[in-house]
Design a protein around this motif. Sequence first.
Motif, PDB file in Angstrom:
ATOM      1  N   HIS A 232      50.858  56.895  62.866  1.00  0.00           N
ATOM      2  CA  HIS A 232      51.305  55.811  63.761  1.00  0.00           C
ATOM      3  C   HIS A 232      52.780  56.006  64.100  1.00  0.00           C
ATOM      4  CE1 HIS A 232      47.655  53.518  63.170  1.00  0.00           C
ATOM      5  NE2 HIS A 232      47.773  53.625  61.871  1.00  0.00           N
ATOM      6  N   TYR A 307      49.802  61.668  73.794  1.00  0.00           N
ATOM      7  CA  TYR A 307      49.273  61.012  74.995  1.00  0.00           C
ATOM      8  C   TYR A 307      48.601  59.670  74.697  1.00  0.00           C
ATOM      9  CZ  TYR A 307      50.155  65.430  77.319  1.00  0.00           C
ATOM     10  OH  TYR A 307      50.778  66.528  77.823  1.00  0.00           O
ATOM     11  N   HIS A 309      48.974  57.616  71.887  1.00  0.00           N
ATOM     12  CA  HIS A 309      49.701  56.631  71.076  1.00  0.00           C
ATOM     13  C   HIS A 309      50.148  55.446  71.944  1.00  0.00           C
ATOM     14  CE1 HIS A 309      52.322  55.062  67.971  1.00  0.00           C
ATOM     15  NE2 HIS A 309      53.346  55.090  68.799  1.00  0.00           N
ATOM     16  N   GLY A 310      49.863  54.237  71.451  1.00  0.00           N
ATOM     17  CA  GLY A 310      50.279  53.044  72.183  1.00  0.00           C
ATOM     18  C   GLY A 310      49.456  52.779  73.431  1.00  0.00           C
ATOM     19  N   THR A 311      48.226  53.311  73.478  1.00  0.00           N
ATOM     20  CA  THR A 311      47.356  53.044  74.629  1.00  0.00           C
ATOM     21  C   THR A 311      46.075  52.330  74.172  1.00  0.00           C
ATOM     22  OG1 THR A 311      46.056  55.057  74.465  1.00  0.00           O
ATOM     23  CG2 THR A 311      48.132  55.234  75.668  1.00  0.00           C
ATOM     24  N   TYR A 312      45.193  52.042  75.120  1.00  0.00           N
ATOM     25  CA  TYR A 312      43.949  51.335  74.785  1.00  0.00           C
ATOM     26  C   TYR A 312      42.984  52.185  73.952  1.00  0.00           C
ATOM     27  CZ  TYR A 312      45.260  47.418  77.724  1.00  0.00           C
ATOM     28  OH  TYR A 312      45.905  46.329  78.243  1.00  0.00           O
ATOM     29  N   VAL A 314      43.621  53.292  71.120  1.00  0.00           N
ATOM     30  CA  VAL A 314      43.774  52.780  69.759  1.00  0.00           C
ATOM     31  C   VAL A 314      42.915  51.524  69.586  1.00  0.00           C
ATOM     32  CG1 VAL A 314      45.460  52.031  68.035  1.00  0.00           C
ATOM     33  CG2 VAL A 314      46.135  53.682  69.781  1.00  0.00           C
ATOM     34  N   LYS A 374      47.349  55.220  81.230  1.00  0.00           N
ATOM     35  CA  LYS A 374      48.640  54.852  80.642  1.00  0.00           C
ATOM     36  C   LYS A 374      49.327  56.068  80.005  1.00  0.00           C
ATOM     37  CE  LYS A 374      50.946  51.637  77.523  1.00  0.00           C
ATOM     38  NZ  LYS A 374      50.815  50.580  76.522  1.00  0.00           N
TER      39      LYS A 374
END
Lengths: 446, 135
Positions: A232, A307, A309-312, A314, A374
Amino acid sequence: MKSTHFKWLKLSVLLFMVAGITGMVASLGVSVANWNIESLSFTRFRPLHTFFALMAEMTGVIGIVAILLQKCSFRRSGYLNIWMFTGMTFFIVLSSILIFAGNFSGREYFSWDPRLSFLPAGALISTIFLLFKHYAVFYRLSPEGFWLLGLGLLFTLGGLLESHFWLIPGIGNNIVKDLTVQWHGIDTFVAGLNASIYGGSIYFLQSTPKPLRKKWLYVIAVFSLLFTFGHHHYMSPQPHYLKILAFLASMVAMVSFIRHLRAFLKLKVKVNRKMDWSTLMLRSVEVWTIVSVASGVLFAIPQINFYIHGTYFVVIHAMGSMIGVNLLLIFLVGFFIHGKISPARERRIKFSVWTVNVALTGLWFVLGIAGFIKGLGRLHSNYWVFTQEMKPVLYFFPVLGGILTTAIIHLGAEIFIFQRRSIVNEKPKEAMLLTSDIPAKMKELT
Amino acid sequence: MFKTSSKRIVFPVLIYSLVSFAIILTSGNSKSFTLSTVEETGLQVYQKKNCMTCHSMYGLGGHIGPDLTNVASRNDEQYVKNTILFGRGKMPSFDLGEEELRQLLDFLRRIDESTIYPVKSSNDIFGELKNEGSR
């Protein structure tokens, strides 16, 4: 006394249903441009949704232990169980009111007021105490199940405690230390829940006591469990050694993926309409386990993590694991301990399980496309541009969420209906706890 | 056999405790990551208003709003202030006093100094620090 043990599982089922509804409302906040209803705002419903989902899993695993204890006639645990249940119910009701009223902790996932955390911690400590007090029986029934259940509960408690370290001076006021400890806590908590739900369900789903596996597999499992959290943080300023350890731990999880895949392929499953409800649920759990482990391993590869990380991506990874694996396992136990299932009811259950599978698959596509947009968009354009590009795709989010929630509510309602035919008062039969052939077991029980 | 099982429970729990302790000791040791009293109050405003439900830092948090790691340096201060006070797009307006707003902005500036996110080049798969000495 008997009903208290089942109330845990009923509470878990109810919380899963409420988590579905709150999640659907939150998804409207994501997709609808002018979602201006203050009382149904995303800022209220997202923390409520994650709170209910976590509590559903926690009460589910406590429920599984409570039923196992009751089946083995440990009546003295009943009084402790009543206190635990009352405390947890009070905690859940009060926390949901507070969150809805805008009294948040402002933390990821652990959104409730931290002053109330002694109640879920107390419930976990009591459950662990009761489980280890009767370790001989649990261990004899399933060494593997006991290890997963015991260690899983201990890690869940550890993760819960660790997630409150930010209250300690010197941790909470250091942005990097706080984030690193926080995500280690979240990862351990969730991994502990996954392990304990899986371990607990073994007691209901397997025919023969499963022996302990080889030592190296345990070393790999514990190493992965302790360090995967670091993926993470590839992008945060945490120590470099944790990033390297996280990468190694995540790649080692590939062993788990290959083992799951091999076991699944060995089954030579042929999906057909004649498949009974329990086999369908079990196979669904197996497929979603493979999807979750595979996506977890892939997302931890730094070049891919860059690419996604921090997108939908997850979000859907978490949904696949929480709904496709944990919810179905807890519901399976819920169906399993209650009475006979008529053919008409079986058809309805199968339909809803298929609906859950189809809706989850649809969400993988929808949120996956939004994730790609994103992930790539933030490299070449800005937030306002890629948000506009995601818009048409995200309209499907509440639609599929609604379908998923309806199926979950239906499955939950069926469990509540079955409660009338409870068999919990029967004389404990240890062999019954370990039966893999579910239809045969149902026949035996009824 | 049970001895083996209990070892397999006790050892992981011990290792877990050691790992947690090591993480606390080794992470964020640079002074630049420690918040001042004003910035810490800014963090409390951030938590009280539940900003992380919609926003993320280092990509960790909500997905609806933009990531706030470098919001302080990528935007004009007045733009950030107006967005907080009057809302923008899906973001509602927040009724913050002058003091609270200043604390929140100080906190966001400190976050901004810690790293660069999102990183634009895939060569930096383990992130990119603004100040290499802070590692």
